[in-house]
Write a protein that holds these residues in place. Structure first.
Motif, PDB file in Angstrom:
ATOM      1  N   MET A   1       0.904  -1.390   0.185  1.00 61.49           N
ATOM      2  CA  MET A   1      -0.323   0.107  -0.051  1.00 61.49           C
ATOM      3  C   MET A   1       0.571   1.018  -0.023  1.00 61.49           C
ATOM      4  O   MET A   1       0.921   2.164  -0.561  1.00 61.49           O
ATOM      5  N   GLY A   2       2.118   0.909   0.536  1.00 62.34           N
ATOM      6  CA  GLY A   2       2.877   2.403   0.986  1.00 62.34           C
ATOM      7  C   GLY A   2       3.387   2.919  -0.477  1.00 62.34           C
ATOM      8  O   GLY A   2       3.498   3.944  -0.973  1.00 62.34           O
ATOM      9  N   PHE A   3       3.551   1.517  -1.834  1.00 58.22           N
ATOM     10  CA  PHE A   3       4.040   2.113  -2.916  1.00 58.22           C
ATOM     11  C   PHE A   3       3.475   2.280  -3.659  1.00 58.22           C
ATOM     12  O   PHE A   3       3.204   3.992  -4.492  1.00 58.22           O
ATOM     13  N   LEU A   4       1.993   2.572  -3.648  1.00 60.11           N
ATOM     14  CA  LEU A   4       1.341   3.191  -4.379  1.00 60.11           C
ATOM     15  C   LEU A   4       0.685   4.354  -4.264  1.00 60.11           C
ATOM     16  O   LEU A   4       0.269   5.468  -4.650  1.00 60.11           O
ATOM     17  N   GLN A   5       0.396   4.359  -2.537  1.00 58.83           N
ATOM     18  CA  GLN A   5      -0.039   5.804  -1.889  1.00 58.83           C
ATOM     19  C   GLN A   5       1.297   7.023  -2.275  1.00 58.83           C
ATOM     20  O   GLN A   5       1.407   8.225  -2.421  1.00 58.83           O
ATOM     21  N   GLY A   6       3.057   5.445  -2.733  1.00 57.77           N
ATOM     22  CA  GLY A   6       4.573   7.066  -2.865  1.00 57.77           C
ATOM     23  C   GLY A   6       3.798   7.020  -4.729  1.00 57.77           C
ATOM     24  O   GLY A   6       4.010   8.734  -4.944  1.00 57.77           O
ATOM     25  N   ILE A   7       3.327   6.632  -5.242  1.00 55.43           N
ATOM     26  CA  ILE A   7       3.119   7.075  -6.578  1.00 55.43           C
ATOM     27  C   ILE A   7       1.831   7.980  -6.670  1.00 55.43           C
ATOM     28  O   ILE A   7       2.277   9.034  -7.533  1.00 55.43           O
ATOM     29  N   PHE A   8       1.154   8.226  -5.903  1.00 52.86           N
ATOM     30  CA  PHE A   8       0.039   8.645  -5.872  1.00 52.86           C
ATOM     31  C   PHE A   8       1.139  10.303  -5.475  1.00 52.86           C
ATOM     32  O   PHE A   8       0.390  11.262  -6.044  1.00 52.86           O
ATOM     33  N   HIS A   9       1.357  10.179  -4.650  1.00 54.10           N
ATOM     34  CA  HIS A   9       1.471  11.666  -4.399  1.00 54.10           C
ATOM     35  C   HIS A   9       2.968  11.888  -4.835  1.00 54.10           C
ATOM     36  O   HIS A   9       2.814  13.323  -5.135  1.00 54.10           O
ATOM     37  N   THR A  10       3.513  11.451  -5.916  1.00 49.50           N
ATOM     38  CA  THR A  10       4.510  11.310  -6.544  1.00 49.50           C
ATOM     39  C   THR A  10       3.952  12.396  -7.992  1.00 49.50           C
ATOM     40  O   THR A  10       4.341  13.436  -8.459  1.00 49.50           O
ATOM     41  N   LEU A  11       2.450  12.023  -8.186  1.00 50.21           N
ATOM     42  CA  LEU A  11       1.892  11.986  -9.169  1.00 50.21           C
ATOM     43  C   LEU A  11       1.349  13.510  -9.263  1.00 50.21           C
ATOM     44  O   LEU A  11       0.991  14.242 -10.084  1.00 50.21           O
ATOM     45  N   SER A  12       0.617  13.613  -8.008  1.00 48.08           N
ATOM     46  CA  SER A  12       0.483  14.777  -7.531  1.00 48.08           C
ATOM     47  C   SER A  12       1.062  16.198  -7.498  1.00 48.08           C
ATOM     48  O   SER A  12       0.564  17.181  -7.805  1.00 48.08           O
ATOM     49  N   LEU A  13       2.107  15.325  -6.995  1.00 46.45           N
ATOM     50  CA  LEU A  13       3.430  16.627  -6.915  1.00 46.45           C
ATOM     51  C   LEU A  13       3.649  17.311  -8.142  1.00 46.45           C
ATOM     52  O   LEU A  13       3.950  18.506  -8.017  1.00 46.45           O
ATOM     53  N   PHE A  14       3.960  16.290  -8.732  1.00 46.91           N
ATOM     54  CA  PHE A  14       4.098  17.090 -10.310  1.00 46.91           C
ATOM     55  C   PHE A  14       2.893  16.741 -11.203  1.00 46.91           C
ATOM     56  O   PHE A  14       3.129  15.795 -11.818  1.00 46.91           O
ATOM     57  N   PRO A  15       1.867  17.484 -11.515  1.00 48.34           N
ATOM     58  CA  PRO A  15       0.631  16.881 -12.304  1.00 48.34           C
ATOM     59  C   PRO A  15       1.285  16.797 -13.731  1.00 48.34           C
ATOM     60  O   PRO A  15       0.166  15.978 -14.752  1.00 48.34           O
ATOM     61  N   PRO A  16       2.660  17.669 -14.377  1.00 45.23           N
ATOM     62  CA  PRO A  16       2.708  17.268 -15.443  1.00 45.23           C
ATOM     63  C   PRO A  16       3.166  15.964 -15.795  1.00 45.23           C
ATOM     64  O   PRO A  16       3.136  15.987 -17.154  1.00 45.23           O
ATOM     65  N   ILE A  17       3.832  15.705 -15.395  1.00 45.73           N
ATOM     66  CA  ILE A  17       4.552  13.921 -15.144  1.00 45.73           C
ATOM     67  C   ILE A  17       3.105  12.924 -15.859  1.00 45.73           C
ATOM     68  O   ILE A  17       2.766  12.880 -16.791  1.00 45.73           O
ATOM     69  N   PRO A  18       1.964  13.432 -15.111  1.00 48.94           N
ATOM     70  CA  PRO A  18       0.783  12.314 -15.962  1.00 48.94           C
ATOM     71  C   PRO A  18       0.466  12.038 -17.007  1.00 48.94           C
ATOM     72  O   PRO A  18       0.235  11.933 -17.920  1.00 48.94           O
ATOM     73  N   PHE A  19      -0.159  13.713 -17.248  1.00 47.10           N
ATOM     74  CA  PHE A  19      -0.517  14.264 -18.048  1.00 47.10           C
ATOM     75  C   PHE A  19       0.482  13.902 -19.514  1.00 47.10           C
ATOM     76  O   PHE A  19       0.467  13.564 -20.588  1.00 47.10           O
ATOM     77  N   LEU A  20       2.131  13.911 -19.542  1.00 51.20           N
ATOM     78  CA  LEU A  20       2.409  13.497 -20.597  1.00 51.20           C
ATOM     79  C   LEU A  20       3.062  11.864 -20.185  1.00 51.20           C
ATOM     80  O   LEU A  20       3.087  11.684 -22.099  1.00 51.20           O
ATOM     81  N   ILE A  21       2.896  11.652 -19.762  1.00 53.31           N
ATOM     82  CA  ILE A  21       2.480   9.591 -19.734  1.00 53.31           C
ATOM     83  C   ILE A  21       1.584   9.256 -20.239  1.00 53.31           C
ATOM     84  O   ILE A  21       1.412   8.589 -21.036  1.00 53.31           O
ATOM     85  N   VAL A  22       0.034   9.692 -20.113  1.00 50.92           N
ATOM     86  CA  VAL A  22      -1.165   9.741 -20.288  1.00 50.92           C
ATOM     87  C   VAL A  22      -1.176  10.084 -22.012  1.00 50.92           C
ATOM     88  O   VAL A  22      -1.873   9.111 -23.258  1.00 50.92           O
ATOM     89  N   TYR A  23      -0.940  11.333 -22.371  1.00 49.02           N
ATOM     90  CA  TYR A  23      -0.623  11.799 -23.835  1.00 49.02           C
ATOM     91  C   TYR A  23       0.030  10.893 -24.519  1.00 49.02           C
ATOM     92  O   TYR A  23      -0.099  10.061 -25.547  1.00 49.02           O
TER      93      TYR A  23
END
Length: 128
Positions: A1-23
């Motif tokens: 659970m800590g791993f998923l929470q870390g991923i969520f926090h990282t993606l929330s901290l840098f929202p351009p990252i999920p934008f670029l990944i999904v795009y």
């Protein structure tokens, strides 16, 4: 659970990252730029919601950021729904949600940029 929470926090901290990944993933799979942009905006809006609320809370030293954003989105939904009802005589829920969500993306992306800038400036001023 800590791993998923870390991923969520990282993606929330840098929202351009999920934008670029999904795009780029959607663009690679479908070769459709419009669909890739729309899906990237939709996914990134979720992360921007948490990121901008945290930036607002840190910048203005309060705990109201998340609720303020939700309130503004609900007001936008009411205004857009009212306009749809006046023009067409009925409200199309799917179009309403999509319009509010995409409007939220644009406004929160601008808010992210502005609050990041003000946060950095205030941090620099405190350090002096």
């Amino acid at each position: 659970m800590g791993f998923l929470q870390g991923i969520f926090h990282t993606l929330s901290l840098f929202p351009p990252i999920p934008f670029l990944i999904v795009y780029f993933v959607v663009l690679y799979r479908n070769k459709n730029r419009k669909q890739a942009m729309e899906l990237a905006m939709d996914v990134t809006t979720f992360f921007l919601l948490f990121s901008v609320s945290a930036l607002f809370n840190n910048t203005f030293q309060n705990k109201f950021g998340f609720y303020l954003i939700l309130l503004l989105l609900l007001i936008a939904a009411g205004l857009i729904g009212s306009a749809q009802n006046r023009w067409k005589g009925k409200v199309n829920g799917k179009r309403l949600v999509r319009a509010v969500w995409r409007l939220g993306f644009v406004s929160m992306a601008l808010g992210y940029i502005v609050l990041t800038f003000f946060g950095m400036v205030s941090y620099i001023i405190k350090m002096m």
